[in-house]
Design a protein around this motif. Structure first.
Motif, PDB file in Angstrom:
ATOM      1  N   TYR A 189     -43.336  62.044 -66.056  1.00 23.75           N
ATOM      2  CA  TYR A 189     -42.183  62.525 -65.297  1.00 23.75           C
ATOM      3  C   TYR A 189     -42.184  61.847 -63.943  1.00 23.75           C
ATOM      4  O   TYR A 189     -43.171  61.910 -63.199  1.00 23.75           O
ATOM      5  CB  TYR A 189     -42.243  64.044 -65.137  1.00 23.75           C
ATOM      6  CG  TYR A 189     -41.093  64.621 -64.340  1.00 23.75           C
ATOM      7  CD1 TYR A 189     -39.885  64.932 -64.967  1.00 23.75           C
ATOM      8  CD2 TYR A 189     -41.204  64.844 -62.973  1.00 23.75           C
ATOM      9  CE1 TYR A 189     -38.821  65.448 -64.249  1.00 23.75           C
ATOM     10  CE2 TYR A 189     -40.145  65.354 -62.242  1.00 23.75           C
ATOM     11  CZ  TYR A 189     -38.954  65.652 -62.887  1.00 23.75           C
ATOM     12  OH  TYR A 189     -37.893  66.162 -62.172  1.00 23.75           O
ATOM     13  N   GLU A 216     -41.754  61.422 -60.249  1.00 19.07           N
ATOM     14  CA  GLU A 216     -41.679  62.310 -59.087  1.00 19.07           C
ATOM     15  C   GLU A 216     -41.117  61.593 -57.860  1.00 19.07           C
ATOM     16  O   GLU A 216     -40.418  62.202 -57.058  1.00 19.07           O
ATOM     17  CB  GLU A 216     -43.068  62.867 -58.763  1.00 19.07           C
ATOM     18  CG  GLU A 216     -43.588  63.837 -59.800  1.00 19.07           C
ATOM     19  CD  GLU A 216     -44.844  64.546 -59.338  1.00 19.07           C
ATOM     20  OE1 GLU A 216     -44.885  65.788 -59.420  1.00 19.07           O
ATOM     21  OE2 GLU A 216     -45.803  63.858 -58.915  1.00 19.07           O
ATOM     22  N   ASP A 217     -41.452  60.314 -57.708  1.00 22.56           N
ATOM     23  CA  ASP A 217     -41.008  59.597 -56.514  1.00 22.56           C
ATOM     24  C   ASP A 217     -40.860  58.116 -56.831  1.00 22.56           C
ATOM     25  O   ASP A 217     -41.662  57.559 -57.596  1.00 22.56           O
ATOM     26  CB  ASP A 217     -42.014  59.786 -55.373  1.00 22.56           C
ATOM     27  CG  ASP A 217     -41.535  59.145 -54.078  1.00 22.56           C
ATOM     28  OD1 ASP A 217     -40.470  59.544 -53.579  1.00 22.56           O
ATOM     29  OD2 ASP A 217     -42.220  58.229 -53.583  1.00 22.56           O
ATOM     30  N   ARG A 258     -35.553  61.753 -65.875  1.00 26.73           N
ATOM     31  CA  ARG A 258     -36.762  61.304 -65.180  1.00 26.73           C
ATOM     32  C   ARG A 258     -37.989  61.218 -66.101  1.00 26.73           C
ATOM     33  O   ARG A 258     -39.117  61.145 -65.635  1.00 26.73           O
ATOM     34  CB  ARG A 258     -37.098  62.225 -64.000  1.00 26.73           C
ATOM     35  CG  ARG A 258     -36.125  62.102 -62.844  1.00 26.73           C
ATOM     36  CD  ARG A 258     -36.469  63.031 -61.713  1.00 26.73           C
ATOM     37  NE  ARG A 258     -35.687  62.721 -60.522  1.00 26.73           N
ATOM     38  CZ  ARG A 258     -36.140  62.047 -59.484  1.00 26.73           C
ATOM     39  NH1 ARG A 258     -37.387  61.621 -59.466  1.00 26.73           N
ATOM     40  NH2 ARG A 258     -35.362  61.804 -58.441  1.00 26.73           N
ATOM     41  N   ARG A 259     -37.795  61.191 -67.401  1.00 22.93           N
ATOM     42  CA  ARG A 259     -38.909  61.212 -68.343  1.00 22.93           C
ATOM     43  C   ARG A 259     -38.924  59.978 -69.227  1.00 22.93           C
ATOM     44  O   ARG A 259     -37.877  59.449 -69.582  1.00 22.93           O
ATOM     45  CB  ARG A 259     -38.841  62.449 -69.250  1.00 22.93           C
ATOM     46  CG  ARG A 259     -39.115  63.766 -68.564  1.00 22.93           C
ATOM     47  CD  ARG A 259     -38.764  64.931 -69.493  1.00 22.93           C
ATOM     48  NE  ARG A 259     -39.205  66.210 -68.960  1.00 22.93           N
ATOM     49  CZ  ARG A 259     -38.554  66.927 -68.050  1.00 22.93           C
ATOM     50  NH1 ARG A 259     -37.396  66.464 -67.571  1.00 22.93           N
ATOM     51  NH2 ARG A 259     -39.030  68.075 -67.632  1.00 22.93           N
ATOM     52  N   LYS A 308     -51.868  61.839 -62.334  1.00 26.57           N
ATOM     53  CA  LYS A 308     -50.787  61.407 -61.441  1.00 26.57           C
ATOM     54  C   LYS A 308     -50.779  59.885 -61.327  1.00 26.57           C
ATOM     55  O   LYS A 308     -51.163  59.322 -60.294  1.00 26.57           O
ATOM     56  CB  LYS A 308     -50.988  62.023 -60.051  1.00 26.57           C
ATOM     57  CG  LYS A 308     -50.958  63.542 -60.030  1.00 26.57           C
ATOM     58  CD  LYS A 308     -49.550  64.040 -59.838  1.00 26.57           C
ATOM     59  CE  LYS A 308     -49.523  65.521 -59.524  1.00 26.57           C
ATOM     60  NZ  LYS A 308     -48.151  65.996 -59.231  1.00 26.57           N
ATOM     61  N   SER A 335     -44.263  57.011 -58.531  1.00 27.68           N
ATOM     62  CA  SER A 335     -45.284  58.046 -58.689  1.00 27.68           C
ATOM     63  C   SER A 335     -44.831  59.024 -59.766  1.00 27.68           C
ATOM     64  O   SER A 335     -43.661  59.424 -59.797  1.00 27.68           O
ATOM     65  CB  SER A 335     -45.506  58.792 -57.368  1.00 27.68           C
ATOM     66  OG  SER A 335     -45.914  57.897 -56.352  1.00 27.68           O
ATOM     67  N   HIS A 336     -45.760  59.407 -60.627  1.00 33.16           N
ATOM     68  CA  HIS A 336     -45.438  60.263 -61.761  1.00 33.16           C
ATOM     69  C   HIS A 336     -46.438  61.401 -61.890  1.00 33.16           C
ATOM     70  O   HIS A 336     -47.522  61.351 -61.308  1.00 33.16           O
ATOM     71  CB  HIS A 336     -45.488  59.477 -63.082  1.00 33.16           C
ATOM     72  CG  HIS A 336     -44.796  58.155 -63.060  1.00 33.16           C
ATOM     73  ND1 HIS A 336     -45.355  57.026 -62.494  1.00 33.16           N
ATOM     74  CD2 HIS A 336     -43.579  57.767 -63.544  1.00 33.16           C
ATOM     75  CE1 HIS A 336     -44.517  56.003 -62.625  1.00 33.16           C
ATOM     76  NE2 HIS A 336     -43.435  56.427 -63.244  1.00 33.16           N
ATOM     77  N   LYS A 337     -46.073  62.369 -62.688  1.00 37.22           N
ATOM     78  CA  LYS A 337     -47.052  63.321 -63.198  1.00 37.22           C
ATOM     79  C   LYS A 337     -46.959  63.273 -64.720  1.00 37.22           C
ATOM     80  O   LYS A 337     -45.863  63.112 -65.290  1.00 37.22           O
ATOM     81  CB  LYS A 337     -46.805  64.734 -62.674  1.00 37.22           C
ATOM     82  CG  LYS A 337     -45.530  65.397 -63.173  1.00 37.22           C
ATOM     83  CD  LYS A 337     -45.429  66.821 -62.633  1.00 37.22           C
ATOM     84  CE  LYS A 337     -44.121  67.484 -63.093  1.00 37.22           C
ATOM     85  NZ  LYS A 337     -43.995  68.863 -62.539  1.00 37.22           N
TER      86      LYS A 337
END
Length: 378
Positions: free
Chosen positions: A134, A136-137, A111-112, A88, A154-156
């Motif tokens: 990806y 996320e925020d 979002r990628r 993350k 913020s990503h995953k």
């Protein structure tokens, strides 16, 4: 290198030293088969350019070409680190081209984007395998940072690795006018079992966990400042996939361990520099320095030659300690990401763990030798 030591009476001073280039660690005689598996693939943006004959090179730099058969076109964000599946990461976005990239991936809804490691020793070279982040925020922080940072994102990291086949606009790597785009395809391990196949543990998983448990025991016995907990290691596994019970989860813990060791080494040397600097300044003042009497900064060239030499030696020592850790955090982890199979990844990671065992064995032998000499000359 900028050191700001705190004294007991609250005064502070700093020594300013030019930061050295990171030096490569020493290397032993390699195992040919393991080197073959561990070789990283690097490529330059120009070398990976796909330029159709119907367009000029300049046009190719600025347009978005259709993907080759079987590939997907995605934004590319090269970084100096390697991110692992299921992690993350949080990124601070300040460059105009990447501000635009985030606006674009939000507007498109994808979002990628792909990130891959930049070769620290190769001008403009990128690793050939990356991961997909990806979003996320996203938080707009322009006002709080006076526009120094636009977004905190913020990503995953998605589960899949990707091969980078082509850079569509390589010229923008140099001009920085906009972000790069690349063609990628998803990678799967060569030894990935079929969906209906038995999911028994792969050969090598038990060896990795046994070696890691042995390292944890050696670290605890040697009272290492940074160490694994034996109880925690017993709950881990090195299986396929991502998340809890996976090799990727263990590797992420290993990355954290390397980072903690590097920080501990830096803090120790920094403290040594601080102590010597404070002693020199207090001696120079004729005794105990009072609050506000120590200068806020001292240039290295203004120090006595012997103290300059000590500071430089300490700087070299921390680089010698930290360089191998940084190398393993970057090239070593990227090598795992580029491994073609779970079995190869297990072998490569086992090599890393065994190197730590060798280091701990050498430290234990050195401590025993020094203790024997102390007893001998008492």
């Amino acid at each position: 290198m900028n050191v700001t030591p705190s004294t007991q009476n609250g005064a502070a001073a700093s020594v300013i030293v030019a930061s050295p280039r990171r030096r490569p660690p020493g290397s032993a005689t390699p195992d040919v088969e393991k080197v073959a598996r561990a070789t990283l693939g690097w490529t330059s943006a120009a070398a990976r350019a796909r330029v159709p004959s119907a367009r000029s090179a300049k046009e190719t730099w600025t347009c978005c070409l259709p993907a080759a058969e079987g590939a997907t076109v995605v934004p590319l964000f090269p970084l100096g680190v390697t991110y692992l599946p299921y992690t993350k990461p949080v990124l601070n976005i300040f460059e105009p081209r990447y501000r635009k990239m985030y606006s674009d991936i939000l507007m498109s809804g994808s979002r990628r984007f792909v990130t891959t490691m930049v070769n620290p020793d190769g001008e403009g070279e990128l690793a050939e395998v990356g991961v997909v982040l990806y979003l996320e925020d996203l938080k707009e922080v322009s006002q709080q940072t006076n526009d120094a940072v636009k977004y905190v994102c913020s990503h995953k990291v998605l589960d899949t690795r990707v091969a980078i086949h082509a850079i569509l606009n390589p010229g923008d790597s140099a001009t920085r006018e906009t972000y790069m785009k690349c063609e990628v395809s998803e990678l799967t391990d060569d030894d990935e079992p079929a969906e209906d196949a038995d999911k028994a543990p792969a050969a090598g998983e038990a060896d990795v966990m046994a070696a890691l448990f042995e390292v944890a025991a050696m670290q605890e016995d040697g009272k290492e400042d940074v160490r694994f907990s034996r109880d925690a290691v017993q709950k881990l596994d090195a299986g396929r996939g991502v998340g809890s019970g996976s090799l990727w989860g263990v590797v992420e813990l290993w990355k954290s361990f390397l980072d903690a060791r590097a920080q501990a080494a830096g803090r120790k040397v920094q403290q040594d520099v601080q102590n010597r600097l404070i002693k020199y300044l207090t001696d120079k003042s004729g005794g105990e320095a009072k609050a506000g009497e120590l200068p806020q900064s001292v240039n290295l060239s203004e120090l006595p030659p012997d103290l300059q030499r000590d500071v430089k030696n300490l700087r070299e020592r921390v680089m010698d300690d930290v360089a191998p850790l940084v190398d393993e955090q970057t090239r070593g982890i990227q090598t795992l990401l580029q491994a073609e199979s779970h079995a190869d990844r297990l072998d490569l990671f086992l090599d890393m763990v065994n190197k730590e065992k060798s280091r701990l064995t050498a430290r234990k032998t050195l401590k025993a030798t020094l203790a024997s000499l102390e007893d001998k000359f008492k």
